[in-house]
Design a protein around this motif. Sequence first.
Motif, PDB file in Angstrom:
ATOM      1  N   HIS A 365       0.114  -4.999 -10.717  1.00  0.00           N
ATOM      2  CA  HIS A 365       0.899  -4.377  -9.653  1.00  0.00           C
ATOM      3  C   HIS A 365       2.387  -4.620  -9.858  1.00  0.00           C
ATOM      4  O   HIS A 365       3.114  -4.864  -8.897  1.00  0.00           O
ATOM      5  CB  HIS A 365       0.512  -4.978  -8.304  1.00  0.00           C
ATOM      6  CG  HIS A 365      -0.890  -4.716  -7.875  1.00  0.00           C
ATOM      7  ND1 HIS A 365      -1.385  -3.427  -7.711  1.00  0.00           N
ATOM      8  CD2 HIS A 365      -1.918  -5.530  -7.558  1.00  0.00           C
ATOM      9  CE1 HIS A 365      -2.637  -3.488  -7.311  1.00  0.00           C
ATOM     10  NE2 HIS A 365      -3.009  -4.750  -7.231  1.00  0.00           N
ATOM     11  N   GLU A 428      -1.474  -0.712  -1.177  1.00  0.00           N
ATOM     12  CA  GLU A 428      -2.278  -1.106  -0.007  1.00  0.00           C
ATOM     13  C   GLU A 428      -1.425  -1.790   1.057  1.00  0.00           C
ATOM     14  O   GLU A 428      -1.787  -2.862   1.566  1.00  0.00           O
ATOM     15  CB  GLU A 428      -3.439  -1.990  -0.450  1.00  0.00           C
ATOM     16  CG  GLU A 428      -4.328  -1.300  -1.454  1.00  0.00           C
ATOM     17  CD  GLU A 428      -5.664  -1.997  -1.696  1.00  0.00           C
ATOM     18  OE1 GLU A 428      -5.827  -3.136  -1.260  1.00  0.00           O
ATOM     19  OE2 GLU A 428      -6.536  -1.371  -2.314  1.00  0.00           O
ATOM     20  N   TYR A 502     -17.638  -3.201  -2.207  1.00  0.00           N
ATOM     21  CA  TYR A 502     -17.399  -4.034  -1.016  1.00  0.00           C
ATOM     22  C   TYR A 502     -18.227  -3.550   0.175  1.00  0.00           C
ATOM     23  O   TYR A 502     -18.575  -4.331   1.047  1.00  0.00           O
ATOM     24  CB  TYR A 502     -15.912  -4.038  -0.642  1.00  0.00           C
ATOM     25  CG  TYR A 502     -15.068  -4.811  -1.626  1.00  0.00           C
ATOM     26  CD1 TYR A 502     -15.365  -6.135  -1.912  1.00  0.00           C
ATOM     27  CD2 TYR A 502     -13.993  -4.215  -2.279  1.00  0.00           C
ATOM     28  CE1 TYR A 502     -14.601  -6.847  -2.826  1.00  0.00           C
ATOM     29  CE2 TYR A 502     -13.225  -4.927  -3.190  1.00  0.00           C
ATOM     30  CZ  TYR A 502     -13.543  -6.237  -3.464  1.00  0.00           C
ATOM     31  OH  TYR A 502     -12.806  -6.950  -4.373  1.00  0.00           O
ATOM     32  N   GLU A 529      -7.611   3.112  -8.080  1.00  0.00           N
ATOM     33  CA  GLU A 529      -8.478   1.970  -8.376  1.00  0.00           C
ATOM     34  C   GLU A 529      -9.904   2.320  -8.011  1.00  0.00           C
ATOM     35  O   GLU A 529     -10.144   2.969  -6.986  1.00  0.00           O
ATOM     36  CB  GLU A 529      -8.114   0.723  -7.539  1.00  0.00           C
ATOM     37  CG  GLU A 529      -6.820   0.068  -7.895  1.00  0.00           C
ATOM     38  CD  GLU A 529      -6.507  -1.159  -7.034  1.00  0.00           C
ATOM     39  OE1 GLU A 529      -7.448  -1.784  -6.492  1.00  0.00           O
ATOM     40  OE2 GLU A 529      -5.318  -1.478  -6.905  1.00  0.00           O
ATOM     41  N   LYS A 596     -13.737  -7.541 -12.437  1.00  0.00           N
ATOM     42  CA  LYS A 596     -13.981  -6.101 -12.486  1.00  0.00           C
ATOM     43  C   LYS A 596     -13.580  -5.499 -13.832  1.00  0.00           C
ATOM     44  O   LYS A 596     -13.602  -4.277 -13.994  1.00  0.00           O
ATOM     45  CB  LYS A 596     -13.242  -5.405 -11.343  1.00  0.00           C
ATOM     46  CG  LYS A 596     -13.747  -5.846  -9.973  1.00  0.00           C
ATOM     47  CD  LYS A 596     -13.330  -4.927  -8.849  1.00  0.00           C
ATOM     48  CE  LYS A 596     -13.784  -5.468  -7.511  1.00  0.00           C
ATOM     49  NZ  LYS A 596     -13.043  -6.655  -7.060  1.00  0.00           N
TER      50      LYS A 596
HETATM   51  C1  GCB Z   1      -7.536  -3.790  -4.486  1.00  0.00           C
HETATM   52  C2  GCB Z   1      -6.228  -4.345  -4.903  1.00  0.00           C
HETATM   53  C3  GCB Z   1      -6.336  -5.163  -6.167  1.00  0.00           C
HETATM   54  C4  GCB Z   1      -7.566  -6.042  -6.112  1.00  0.00           C
HETATM   55  C5  GCB Z   1      -8.793  -5.149  -5.995  1.00  0.00           C
HETATM   56  C6  GCB Z   1     -10.078  -5.950  -5.917  1.00  0.00           C
HETATM   57  O1  GCB Z   1      -7.625  -2.840  -3.778  1.00  0.00           O
HETATM   58  O2  GCB Z   1      -5.242  -3.380  -5.028  1.00  0.00           O
HETATM   59  O3  GCB Z   1      -5.171  -5.922  -6.295  1.00  0.00           O
HETATM   60  O4  GCB Z   1      -7.675  -6.880  -7.215  1.00  0.00           O
HETATM   61  O5  GCB Z   1      -8.687  -4.388  -4.841  1.00  0.00           O
HETATM   62  O6  GCB Z   1     -10.639  -6.269  -6.950  1.00  0.00           O
HETATM   63  O7  GCB Z   1     -10.510  -6.276  -4.821  1.00  0.00           O
END
Ligand code: GCB
Length: 870
Positions: A365, A428, A502, A529, A596
């Motif tokens: 970021h 975000e 999530y 993302e 991830k």
């Molecule tokens: C997001 C964020 C990122 C996190 C990602 C996550 O939305 O922008 O910084 O690492 O999720 O893996 O939860």
Amino acid sequence: MTKQLATGLLTTLLIGQSLLAQPPAQPPARNSYSIDDGWKYIPDGMAYAQDPKRNDIAGQEISLPHTWNATDVFDDDRTYKRSIGWYRKELHFGKETANRRIFLWFEGASQVADVYVNGFFLGRHKGGYTGFGFDITDALKHNTDGSSDGLVAVQVNNAHDPFVPPLSIGYASYGGIYRDAWVITTGAVHFTDVNNNSGGVYFHTPDIASGKGTIAIRSTVANETGQPAAVSFINEVYDAADKLIRTETTRSTIGAHQQAPVTATVDASDKPRLWSPADPYLYQIKSRIELNGRVVDEVNNKLGFRWFAFDPNKGFSLNGQNLVLHGTTRHQDMLGKGDALSPEDHERDLRMIKNMGANFIRLAHYPQAPRVLQLADELGLIIWEEVPVVNYMTLDDEFFRTAQTMTQEMIRQGYNHPSVVMWGSMNEILLYSKEGVRIQKHTDTAYIAALKHYAVRLDSTIRAEDPTRYSTMAMHLSDDYAKFGLDHISQVAGHNIYDGWYSGTLDDFGKDIDAIHRNEPWQNIFISEYGAEGEVRLNTEKPQRLDYTETYQRVYHEAYLRQINARPFLAGTSIWNEFDFSQPNIGGPQGHRNQKGMVTWDRQPKDVYYLYKANWNPEPMVYIASHDWTTRGGEAHAPSTIDIYSNLPQVSLTVNGVSQGTQTPDDIHKARWSVQLAAGENIIRATGKSGKNPITDELIINYRVYDATPGTAATFRPISVNVGSNAQYLDAAATVWIEDRAYTPGSFGHLGGNASLFARGEIIKSTADQPLYYSFLDSLQGYRFDVKDGRYAVTLYFAESKDLAPGDRVFDIAINGQPVEQGLDLAKTDGYAMAIKKTYIVEAKGGQGVQIAFTAKKGNTLLSGIKLEQ
Ligand code: GCB
């Protein structure tokens, strides 16, 4: 060792500091050399470390790039050093620096840096991700023989600062001078912004959409002499083979001690060769200033001709052709190094991304090292770069001004790079409340109104600074952005979507994008993302959301890829993330790590990497998935799934030389077989043909058979169970912890209990086997093995999953009727999230097997793993 210049400029001569003792006969107009070696790092904050006389201060000899947090982020202690550290280095300049200007340039120091030379304070730079420099000429000690000396001292502070973005992040705030540092010397008449990764010269190609290779060039020249200077600004354009194409000279006079802009328009070529991911063709511009026929400053830059556009319905186009942006994201850090990566690390990373077939990277970021944009230009990778305004803002002009300066620095430092198409202002931003707390819905309208005001100003800064590119920002999935009008501030709307990870289901992804497109048909929609975690030590035949298996990570990406492919209106997509990265205080099966990545934190590709490669890189390939699951446990006659990713028309599979047939890979280049593995080694071979050439992948799977059918006592020794989990865990000693199962007579398994997972924010401590403890059974009544009579060792694995007070969870354990634990109280004896194991020797008699009974006295029972050995 003198490093390769890691900036966008090429200088006429690159020399190491040690060579300065013998100055070249004809000093070059500009010298640039790295000063990465010979620094002293002083870990403590102190009041006098800038004092040139204090050579006695104890410290460590280090070389840049350096961070003091390479390891402490990742230990069991939740904190890591976020405070002051000092760096000191002596500079000695030879005689040829007389009458020259001498600059220091840091590619990045995280996050607030105060720079002193010979005790003089030169300035403070705020923000860890952009370069900065100072003219140190007047602070140097000038000796009678024409040489000069300087003690450079830099105080770096990575403490949380409410006025310096980022305020909150999901990655480590590493501290230190973690990028390369340089000395640059020029004549007394020189380009300003001496480095700024462009050498101080900026250009763009205004007419390229109509095929004309016009280059509009601008710079500012400083005259630091007492006389007016009549200068020539000369620009030469060369092709990639170093052939001179055009020279353009403009002249101006710059007053004594004045700075003045210089510009030039060069008609380089009528139909220049265009830059694209498929053909990243780069021209060069050599820009120099001549004074009285003598070159006094000179820089080289690379240039790519390209034009592009976003369309809300047709997506992205480059050079007039639709180009689907297949992308990924990248953090700048890795195992053992933190963020102090070398130019070679950057190169390896970007080559891995290119090799996966991606043509796009969101540098999230924050702006990354200059070498990254250089590589993106050279390899043909399209870039979104952004400033780290993440999750929430301090509503104060000081915070805003710092964010704005960062934005300007990012744009100026990346301006000449053809790879960059978008500048991002934030990520975000509505995830947290103004107090920095994660919330679901915003109700503080005064905060939102002020935040929006700053968001609009930051976006306007981007557009004013660089009208040739698009502004963007990334949003999480929340109605608040539309409700408060934040979703259409930037020209490209980035959406971060994690449906099926999530929360929600995999199919929700497509539904959510369609709803956004329906509600805002005029908007350029980018999926900035999407991703799911994959731990290479966890694999399964029954993947589930949040299980962290490499298998579910594949299921997730396969489903997303299909849905992405079906939506050509998307401006592009970027996977979160190409590489696993640091995430302090995040748990799961590997603490402090976001998993991830398509590639592990030590840069080993996971299965998903090859899913994308099969889809995006046309180079012929076949890949047998589950390269990390080469030792498996299973029942003798249970089928095993073998998935292949391949871009070949047909693939055949053999197991131990026996054909399993031929298949045509599906729409996402996948083929699936269900095979029977034999006990012991199995050779799996997949073969396809590219023309006449066979392309093959081979995997040896060691199959450890256990027999759990009723009536046959389990034969797998030892029996190790990943209790409460659907996944097999392969540990460092190659023990397979098989998935859990409910007890059936004659076999083994748990009696009652709910499969549970550790909370996301909790680090499981004191173990290398976090995957075993991450999943557990809560409220079980027992565990039973119908094994033959004999003597057994039973080992039970626990970690208290809640932050309970002693006495809140108390249970008894008995084995074959004998109490082995009475009043077991993990919170009291070991504490929260502490991994422990207990071994008991038991006798199985009279065909009773091994029966372990759990009885709750207070709260619920719990168990993370069990091993039965004979
Ligand atoms: C997001 C964020 C990122 C996190 C990602 C996550 O939305 O922008 O910084 O690492 O999720 O893996 O939860």
